[in-house]
Write an enzyme that holds these catalytic residues in place. Structure first.
Site, mmCIF file in Angstrom:
data_model
loop_
_atom_site.group_PDB
_atom_site.id
_atom_site.type_symbol
_atom_site.label_atom_id
_atom_site.label_comp_id
_atom_site.label_asym_id
_atom_site.label_seq_id
_atom_site.Cartn_x
_atom_site.Cartn_y
_atom_site.Cartn_z
ATOM 1 N N CYS A 346 0.828 -1.212 0.000
ATOM 2 C CA CYS A 346 0.000 0.000 0.000
ATOM 3 C C CYS A 346 0.861 1.261 0.000
ATOM 4 O O CYS A 346 0.946 1.973 1.001
ATOM 5 C CB CYS A 346 -0.906 -0.009 1.220
ATOM 6 S SG CYS A 346 -1.869 -1.509 1.285
ATOM 7 N N TYR A 374 22.236 -5.717 -3.350
ATOM 8 C CA TYR A 374 21.300 -4.773 -2.730
ATOM 9 C C TYR A 374 19.854 -5.135 -3.071
ATOM 10 O O TYR A 374 19.016 -4.258 -3.286
ATOM 11 C CB TYR A 374 21.649 -3.326 -3.131
ATOM 12 C CG TYR A 374 23.097 -2.993 -2.837
ATOM 13 C CD1 TYR A 374 23.529 -2.911 -1.517
ATOM 14 C CD2 TYR A 374 24.041 -2.817 -3.848
ATOM 15 C CE1 TYR A 374 24.866 -2.642 -1.216
ATOM 16 C CE2 TYR A 374 25.373 -2.552 -3.561
ATOM 17 C CZ TYR A 374 25.772 -2.464 -2.245
ATOM 18 O OH TYR A 374 27.089 -2.209 -1.952
HETATM 19 N N1 LLP Z 1 32.929 -0.349 0.917
HETATM 20 C C1 LLP Z 1 32.190 0.532 1.625
HETATM 21 C C2 LLP Z 1 32.790 1.203 2.777
HETATM 22 C C3 LLP Z 1 30.850 0.787 1.237
HETATM 23 O O1 LLP Z 1 30.133 1.664 1.938
HETATM 24 C C4 LLP Z 1 30.299 0.119 0.126
HETATM 25 C C5 LLP Z 1 28.909 0.352 -0.289
HETATM 26 C C6 LLP Z 1 31.110 -0.806 -0.574
HETATM 27 C C7 LLP Z 1 32.424 -1.006 -0.151
HETATM 28 C C8 LLP Z 1 30.611 -1.580 -1.752
HETATM 29 O O2 LLP Z 1 30.289 -0.756 -2.810
HETATM 30 P P1 LLP Z 1 29.844 -1.384 -4.235
HETATM 31 O O3 LLP Z 1 31.065 -2.046 -4.829
HETATM 32 O O4 LLP Z 1 28.773 -2.362 -3.960
HETATM 33 O O5 LLP Z 1 29.373 -0.216 -5.005
HETATM 34 N N2 LLP Z 1 21.997 0.176 -1.645
HETATM 35 C C9 LLP Z 1 22.615 0.942 -2.695
HETATM 36 C C10 LLP Z 1 24.117 0.839 -2.647
HETATM 37 C C11 LLP Z 1 24.716 1.256 -1.315
HETATM 38 C C12 LLP Z 1 26.209 1.134 -1.268
HETATM 39 C C13 LLP Z 1 26.713 1.356 0.122
HETATM 40 N N3 LLP Z 1 28.128 1.173 0.296
HETATM 41 C C14 LLP Z 1 22.036 0.492 -4.038
HETATM 42 O O6 LLP Z 1 21.182 -0.391 -4.067
HETATM 43 O O7 LLP Z 1 22.376 1.049 -5.087
#
Ligand code: LLP
Length: 418
Positions: A346, A374
């Site tokens: 909703c 994610y």
């Molecule tokens: N290291 C740190 C300290 C982080 O904060 C993050 C992601 C990563 C590594 C990994 O980043 P990646 O390689 O996955 O981009 N929920 C959001 C993404 C949030 C990312 C948070 N930090 C989405 O669905 O787009």
């Protein structure tokens, strides 16, 4: 082929027909490909090995996908892990991950989290504030041990990504302002229970060009040189995660290109390069399967109400993220329309995709692609919906790596007031 692909009008992951799997496991359901996870992880490893097989660590960012089945696949390849909570730490340990390959990120680590991480002997605490440094120093002293640390600096660069997943600007809560970091390092150097081993930064997620990463690394290296001049020699440089993937038309650099550019900037510096990729390993190794429950047409709009909702996959609602949605098999008897693919929750924000041209009918199965990062980890029980099952495909077989929640699970630990 490890990415989802059609074979005889059936969407497949590896050698498993997703329609068949959906019939057996039910929907909504997350499905991961073991070989795609492996391939994506190994893309980093191989690129780094080409430079020096001894001097790097790839630490999968557990927040992207923390299912212990997924983590175990990576642990089997010798992956390190980047964690942000004691919950993630316990998951890595359950999955068979090596504690000495764990880095602990996160803006505020609690006492019990620090204690447990010290007990199991993680590789490094990525410290994000002076308070945390002091807390860590005093807990390590009480325990009569030495805490290995890196300081997460905020380099103040624009990652040019969605503001909610941008982390490296001064206005963001993350890390220590790069201009103040030298002082904090010098203070850390005075603590007998702290051992300085590295520096880290993470500027954001879903970056589709390397320029901001390189900019950040150059700023970090300037600080590394200042530290060196002050008698602080680092063992590693951690560039965080953030490399983007293709959801629609994006053309992000490959891990190979990215690593090569980093290595060019690093030159012959002696430090180990540490990386924390999450999305680029998991996103395209997973899909979310859902069934069309109801087709509803009002005036000029067509809605396909599906059995997955924003509680299962929140990225479209939260970041206006575009995710590819395809049928598991073409329906030649259905008429094609432009549909809004929405869930039963909703909330007007409860949609998986808008204005998608699809030929579908009630009962058809759809796949939300690139959902391996994610996705499930951000799911919730909103509207008292049970969370989806998770499945790992390997070749022609599959294994349920998380059972669908039950109505009993939903109220576990709750009680009526007497
Ligand atoms: N290291 C740190 C300290 C982080 O904060 C993050 C992601 C990563 C590594 C990994 O980043 P990646 O390689 O996955 O981009 N929920 C959001 C993404 C949030 C990312 C948070 N930090 C989405 O669905 O787009």
């Amino acid at each position: 082929m490890t990415e989802p692909h059609y074979l005889n009008n059936q969407l497949m992951i590896e050698d498993v027909s997703l329609s068949q799997l959906a019939k057996e496991v039910g929907t909504p359901c997350y499905v991961y490909s073991r070989s795609e996870l492996e391939r994506n992880y190994l893309a980093y490893r191989h690129a780094l090995d080409a430079f020096d097989s001894q001097r790097h660590k790839v630490c999968f960012a557990v927040k992207a996908n923390s299912n212990i089945g997924v983590l175990s696949v990576l642990a089997n390849l010798g992956s390190g892990f980047d964690i942000v909570s004691i919950g993630e730490l316990e998951r890595v340990l359950l999955a068979g991950g090596d504690p000495s390959q764990i880095v602990f990120s996160g803006v505020a680590k609690l006492r019990n989290e620090i204690e447990r991480a010290l007990d199991v002997g993680i590789h490094c605490f990525n410290v994000e504030s002076e308070t945390e440094l002091q807390r860590l120093a005093s807990i390590a002293e009480e325990k009569n041990c030495i805490a290995p640390i890196s300081i997460r600096v905020n380099p103040d660069v624009d990652a040019e990504t969605h503001p909610y997943i941008s982390t490296g600007l001064k206005e963001n809560k993350f890390g220590i302002n790069i201009d103040q970091a030298l002082d904090i390092y010098l203070r850390a150097q005075q603590c007998s229970s702290i051992r300085i081993i590295g520096i880290d930064c993470h500027i954001g997620s879903q970056l589709t060009t390397t320029a901001p990463f390189i900019d950040a690394l150059q700023r970090v290296l300037t600080l590394v040189d200042q530290l060196e001049a002050n008698g602080i020699t680092l063992e590693h440089i951690d560039v965080g995660g953030g490399l983007g993937v293709t959801y629609q038309q994006e053309q992000p650099p490959t891990p190979g290109d990215y690593v090569q550019q980093l290595m060019q900037v690093l030159g012959d510096r002696p430090q180990t390069l540490l990386m924390e990729p999450g999305r680029s390993i998991a996103a395209n190794a997973g899909v979310l399967l859902t069934r069309v429950d109801t087709i509803k047409t009002s005036d000029d709009r067509h809605f396909a109400i599906v059995d997955a909702a924003m509680n299962d996959m929140i990225r479209p609602a939260l970041y206006s993220a575009w995710m590819d949605i395809v049928p598991l098999q073409a329906n030649s008897s259905a008429q094609s329309h432009e549909y809004d693919i929405v869930g039963p929750v909703c909330e007007t924000g409860d949609f998986l995709g808008k204005q998608r041209t699809l030929a579908i009918a009630e009962g058809d199965l759809l796949s939300v692609n690139s959902a391996g990062a994610y996705g499930f980890v951000m799911s919730s029980n909103y509207n008292s919906r049970v969370r989806a099952a998770e499945v790992m495909v390997q070749g022609a077989s599959y294994q349920i790596v998380r059972q669908r929640e039950t109505l009993e699970d939903l109220v576990k630990g709750e009680s009526i007031v007497s």
